[in-house]
Design a protein around this motif. Structure first.
Motif: not given
Length: 257
Positions: A137-138, A140-141, A157, A159-160
């Protein structure tokens, strides 16, 4: 009406007559040629890569050679980049791909897979000094170095992550090491092999998927005889100890489970 039916039947007969001539459509054609053509990357250690002498080697290479031997033919490898590797089956460049291809429902819609011959887990890899990324989850970005069409890339992707395209594991790791990417999601077995070769490399695993992913030998649909023969060959190399020998050589353990 009769004329239309006659034309339709004639078309079906003509199509049926053409099918056997397609390369790799059946086991007899492969045995007649004396070679099983196998698509593989050649840049994905320890599965398929070139040693210092330039020879194509690796776990999947030896599995391909062992399967071909059980079919009574030689293994003939055709190398290509991952992003177009499976498409090479459609183009009939080879009969199969042996390159740790994950068995997915989407792929099963278009291709046939052998029984699974390797199990692995996706792991999240970062630099040793990275304390920001502790789980998927970390991402993201963050920038994640991935083969764009791989399952790992899709997971990143989802997971951002912003994807940084690569040709495979080695390039992905290098981008993480040189800080051009924050992380990579990749195969646990590839990572363990990398750390075995370069124990001082400043990278670490911070998370892994709970469930194992399974890979199989992939072929075109409509070749049941070849599929059955490949499955029998895999069963044979497991029962006679060939698989265990290859697995121990590259991983020090049985990677089929």
């Amino acid at each position: 009406m009769i004329r239309l039916k006659t034309i339709a039947v004639a078309a079906l007969i003509q199509a049926a007559a053409i099918l056997p001539s397609f390369a790799g459509e059946n086991l007899a054609a492969i045995k007649s040629a004396g070679a099983l053509k196998i698509g593989t990357e050649g840049t994905y250690a320890p599965f398929t890569f070139h040693d210092k002498s330039g020879k194509l080697v690796g776990f999947d290479v030896e599995i391909g050679e062992a399967v071909a031997a059980k079919l009574g033919v030689k293994a003939e490898f055709v190398e290509g980049k991952w992003d177009g590797l499976i498409a090479g089956i459609d183009a009939k460049r080879y009969d199969t791909v042996i390159n740790q291809v994950g068995i997915t429902e989407a792929r099963k819609q278009k291709y046939d897979f052998s029984e699974p011959y390797i199990a692995s887990k996706a792991v999240l890899i970062v630099r040793q000094d990275n304390s920001d990324i502790k789980g998927f989850a970390d991402l993201k970005g963050k920038k994640s170095a991935q083969s764009l069409t791989s399952n790992f890339g899709k997971t990143a992707q989802e997971n951002g992550a912003e994807l940084v395209g690569t040709d495979g594991f080695d390039q992905s790791i290098q981008l993480v090491l040189t800080r051009r990417a924050d992380a990579t999601i990749n195969d646990s077995l590839s990572f363990f092999d990398f750390k075995k070769q370069k124990p001082d490399a400043p990278v670490k695993i911070v998370a892994e998927q709970a469930n194992a992913d399974y890979s199989g030998i992939i072929i075109r649909k409509g070749e049941p005889e070849l599929l059955a023969a490949v499955n029998k060959a895999l069963a044979d190399i497991k029962s006679d100890g060939t698989y265990a020998k290859i697995s121990q050589k590259y991983f020090g353990q049985d990677v089929s489970k």
